[in-house]
Design a protein around this motif. Structure first.
Motif, mmCIF file in Angstrom:
data_model
loop_
_atom_site.group_PDB
_atom_site.id
_atom_site.type_symbol
_atom_site.label_atom_id
_atom_site.label_comp_id
_atom_site.label_asym_id
_atom_site.label_seq_id
_atom_site.Cartn_x
_atom_site.Cartn_y
_atom_site.Cartn_z
ATOM 1 N N VAL A 506 -31.853 16.189 7.255
ATOM 2 C CA VAL A 506 -31.949 17.645 7.850
ATOM 3 C C VAL A 506 -32.330 18.439 6.571
ATOM 4 N N SER A 507 -33.441 19.185 6.169
ATOM 5 C CA SER A 507 -33.933 20.687 5.750
ATOM 6 C C SER A 507 -33.393 21.673 5.616
ATOM 7 N N SER A 508 -33.620 22.362 4.670
ATOM 8 C CA SER A 508 -32.629 23.961 5.289
ATOM 9 C C SER A 508 -33.718 24.846 6.179
ATOM 10 N N HIS A 509 -32.993 25.185 7.417
ATOM 11 C CA HIS A 509 -33.904 26.084 8.015
ATOM 12 C C HIS A 509 -33.670 26.662 8.996
ATOM 13 N N PRO A 510 -33.480 28.435 8.970
ATOM 14 C CA PRO A 510 -33.039 29.239 9.923
ATOM 15 C C PRO A 510 -32.524 29.164 10.719
ATOM 16 N N GLN A 511 -32.901 28.474 11.825
ATOM 17 C CA GLN A 511 -32.130 27.946 12.804
ATOM 18 C C GLN A 511 -31.105 27.340 12.849
ATOM 19 N N LEU A 512 -30.909 26.428 11.963
ATOM 20 C CA LEU A 512 -29.453 26.343 12.136
ATOM 21 C C LEU A 512 -28.476 27.022 10.363
ATOM 22 N N ALA A 513 -27.314 27.406 11.639
ATOM 23 C CA ALA A 513 -26.932 28.841 10.603
ATOM 24 C C ALA A 513 -25.034 27.947 10.089
ATOM 25 N N THR A 514 -24.969 27.219 10.516
ATOM 26 C CA THR A 514 -23.907 26.940 10.111
ATOM 27 C C THR A 514 -23.163 25.550 9.321
ATOM 28 N N SER A 515 -22.086 25.076 8.291
ATOM 29 C CA SER A 515 -22.266 23.589 8.199
ATOM 30 C C SER A 515 -22.606 22.671 9.055
ATOM 31 N N ASP A 516 -21.622 23.067 10.524
ATOM 32 C CA ASP A 516 -21.143 22.034 10.867
ATOM 33 C C ASP A 516 -22.643 21.751 12.205
ATOM 34 N N ASP A 517 -23.568 23.018 12.125
ATOM 35 C CA ASP A 517 -24.423 22.791 12.847
ATOM 36 C C ASP A 517 -25.281 21.566 11.858
ATOM 37 N N TYR A 518 -25.522 21.447 10.759
ATOM 38 C CA TYR A 518 -26.307 20.590 9.653
ATOM 39 C C TYR A 518 -25.300 20.058 9.500
ATOM 40 N N LEU A 519 -24.829 18.721 9.151
ATOM 41 C CA LEU A 519 -24.055 17.752 9.558
ATOM 42 C C LEU A 519 -24.414 17.288 10.882
ATOM 43 N N ARG A 520 -24.384 18.139 12.285
ATOM 44 C CA ARG A 520 -24.622 17.342 13.386
ATOM 45 C C ARG A 520 -26.166 16.883 13.410
ATOM 46 N N ALA A 521 -26.605 17.880 12.658
ATOM 47 C CA ALA A 521 -28.256 17.553 12.914
ATOM 48 C C ALA A 521 -28.469 16.060 12.331
ATOM 49 N N ALA A 522 -27.608 15.956 10.670
ATOM 50 C CA ALA A 522 -27.535 15.269 9.823
ATOM 51 C C ALA A 522 -27.254 13.802 10.781
ATOM 52 N N ASP A 523 -25.602 14.128 11.268
ATOM 53 C CA ASP A 523 -25.305 12.645 12.060
ATOM 54 C C ASP A 523 -26.331 12.029 12.990
ATOM 55 N N ALA A 524 -27.657 13.187 13.739
ATOM 56 C CA ALA A 524 -28.221 12.436 14.422
ATOM 57 C C ALA A 524 -29.271 12.061 13.655
ATOM 58 N N ALA A 525 -30.121 12.763 13.171
ATOM 59 C CA ALA A 525 -31.248 11.712 12.298
ATOM 60 C C ALA A 525 -30.640 10.450 12.099
ATOM 61 N N MET A 526 -29.187 10.183 11.129
ATOM 62 C CA MET A 526 -29.008 9.353 10.929
ATOM 63 C C MET A 526 -29.326 8.134 12.214
ATOM 64 N N TYR A 527 -28.248 8.106 13.447
ATOM 65 C CA TYR A 527 -28.426 7.060 14.131
ATOM 66 C C TYR A 527 -29.250 7.004 14.296
ATOM 67 N N GLU A 528 -30.880 8.026 14.609
ATOM 68 C CA GLU A 528 -31.995 8.078 14.788
ATOM 69 C C GLU A 528 -32.772 6.538 14.195
#
Length: 543
Positions: A506-528
């Motif tokens: 997951v790359s930096s993006h204005p819609q992701l505001a917190t560290s939890d947002d990035y960790l959840r996004a990266a975790d979802a992408a990893m399972y994909e």
């Protein structure tokens, strides 16, 4: 003084001057007939009453304190200036049992003016938050301001009745030292100023701390006398003792803590550090004071981390955060790099930071922040770095950076990955082989990233990577390099182990505001990514 018609009593009755005698409590015990001639008050009406009843209210305290000049109320209701130098009569124990003297009207205008000035001065003394006193050897206090009753509970009369009264009230533990100073003043050959600090026992039994500012006055032909000001400094002393106890508790806590303690004066740039602080950095032989604080700190911070560290504490100084905490690599005295956490808080005066203090921790000794098996940072350290990257990215956006000319310096990416088939490795070869596999994976990951990037172990066979100053295309290329490196066989002793990885990006993006947002996004992408042929999945905002 007897009232019988003895020759001496007969002579007193014949004197043209008024003779006055009181007991230790100012009760009138004798008056000769000249009293009535002078004041108009009948002798019989005054005997048994307090002399102070006839003294002007404003002069009452000063007369009790030892001032011989005061205004006396006459029978016609007027007040006139009088002088009454009372001489004490003492018993075998040197306690005052009576006072006697001659009452004289102050008729001279010049003297009256001087007396009024002196009276105003004495009334001014009453406003001082302390006891003004004068004393002579063998006599005790010749003057004592009325504050003695408010501060210590004793009346002026009680204090002056006994020449040894002060000595009897000094705390026993302080008496020897106080008497040595007191006797030296009485035996002095020249005038000088001095001071004493001691405890005094009040009338109620309470112990108070006294600071006594004194001066011995040596004049030819007369006994030494001392003058001074006694101040109750109990609160100040208690504050000093509490500060001392606080310092002792702080020193004990510092010795018991495994963290290094530091204190930085931002106005002078002087940095004070504890022994443990120097120990963490391998500088045991270095002293506790660094005159150029920031230069010293910069010299220990790995160059790739300096900008990030400085940004963290400057955001705090700017008021953007209530404190600061930043993890970075520091140069150890042995020449190796160690992960440390530097945290603290600043004190502000008029909106300007003037001082900072905090602690330094060795992350290798904090299991929750550092992984002992792989020698990688853990989740808390990674989140701290990620929070910092997010803050820098926001600042870049706020400054007007935007596509297509957006600077890469504030862009970043998060890669989360886990090992495919790791459970099978443990089940087939045993956990000791699995542990060594994790160690080799950690080293390969570190070899695939730059010094500015961060590799951390989240848990089990799950790792996470923070790529700084990188655009999405660069992050995707780095992810492919990592995937290729991890897919190569591992040799662990005599055992060949194969294990690839699934990577979520997951790359930096204005819609992701917190560290939890990035960790959840990266975790979802990893399972994909587990269902992808390449083993890599990129998170797209809005999914």
């Amino acid at each position: 003084m007897p009232a019988d018609p003895t020759p001496s009593a007969h002579l007193l009755r014949l004197l043209p001057d008024a003779v006055v005698q009181t007991d230790a409590r100012w009760t009138v015990t004798y008056l000769n007939p000249a009293w009535q001639t002078l004041t108009g008050h009948a002798v019989a009406d005054v005997l048994g009453r307090s002399l102070l009843d006839f003294v002007h209210p404003d002069d009452n305290p000063t007369l009790r304190s030892g001032m011989p000049v005061f205004r006396l109320r006459f029978a016609d209701g007027t007040y006139r200036w009088m002088r009454l130098q009372l001489q004490p009569e003492t018993d075998a124990a040197d306690r005052v049992i009576s006072r006697q003297g001659v009452l004289i009207e102050v008729a001279d205008v010049t003297e009256q003016v001087l007396v009024e000035v002196r009276q105003r001065f004495l009334r001014l003394l009453e406003t001082i938050d302390g006891v003004v006193w004068e004393a002579e050897r063998g006599v005790g206090n010749t003057f004592l301001s009325p504050q003695v009753e408010r501060l210590f509970g004793f009346t002026v009369e009680q204090w002056r009745a006994d020449p040894g009264f002060w000595r009897s009230r000094v705390h026993p533990d302080d008496l020897e030292a106080a008497l040595a100073i007191d006797n030296a003043a009485y035996d002095a050959t020249h005038s000088y100023a001095y001071e004493m600090s001691y405890r005094l026992i009040t009338r109620s039994g309470e112990v108070v701390w006294v600071r006594d500012l004194c001066r011995t006055v040596v004049e030819a032909g007369r006994p030494n006398r001392m003058i001074g000001l006694m101040i109750d400094v109990t609160r100040q002393k208690q504050a000093e003792l509490e500060l001392l106890r606080s310092d002792e508790r702080y020193a004990l806590a510092t010795r018991g803590s495994n963290d290094g303690i530091w204190d930085w004066d931002l106005r002078t740039d002087v940095l004070h550090v504890s022994g443990r602080f120097n120990g963490i950095l391998g500088l045991d032989a270095t002293g506790p004071v660094h005159a150029d604080g920031w230069h010293f700190l910069q010299s220990r911070i790995d160059p790739d981390d300096r900008a990030r560290v400085e940004s963290a504490y400057r955001r705090h100084l700017a008021g953007d955060s209530p404190n600061f905490s930043v993890d970075f690599r520091a140069w150890h005295g042995s020449g190796r790099l160690v992960w440390v956490n530097w945290r603290g808080v600043a004190r502000f005066e008029d909106g300007i930071a003037v001082r900072m203090a905090g602690s330094l921790s060795d992350l290798a000794e904090r299991g929750s922040s550092y992984d002992a098996l792989t020698n990688l940072p853990g989740r808390p350290l990674f989140r701290d770095r990620l929070d910092h990257a997010i803050a820098l990215h926001r600042e870049g956006l706020a400054a007007g950076e935007g596509a297509p000319a957006q600077s890469h310096t504030t862009m970043f990416a998060v890669l989360m990955l886990d090992l495919d088939g790791f459970k099978a490795v443990n089940d087939t070869h045993g956990h000791h082989i699995g542990d060594q596999l994790l160690q080799q994976v950690a080293r390969r990951l570190e070899s695939c990233v730059r010094a500015v990037d961060l590799v951390a172990r989240m848990s089990g066979d799950e790792f996470i990577v923070l790529l700084e100053s990188v655009d999405p295309a660069g992050a995707a290329e780095r992810a492919r390099q990592i995937a290729s490196a991890l897919a190569l066989p591992y040799t662990i002793g005599a055992t060949a182990v194969h294990s690839s990885a699934s990577i979520g990006l997951v790359s930096s993006h204005p819609q992701l505001a917190t560290s939890d947002d990035y960790l959840r996004a990266a975790d979802a992408a990893m399972y994909e990514a587990k269902s992808s042929a390449l083993g890599i999945s990129v998170f797209e905002a809005g999914q």
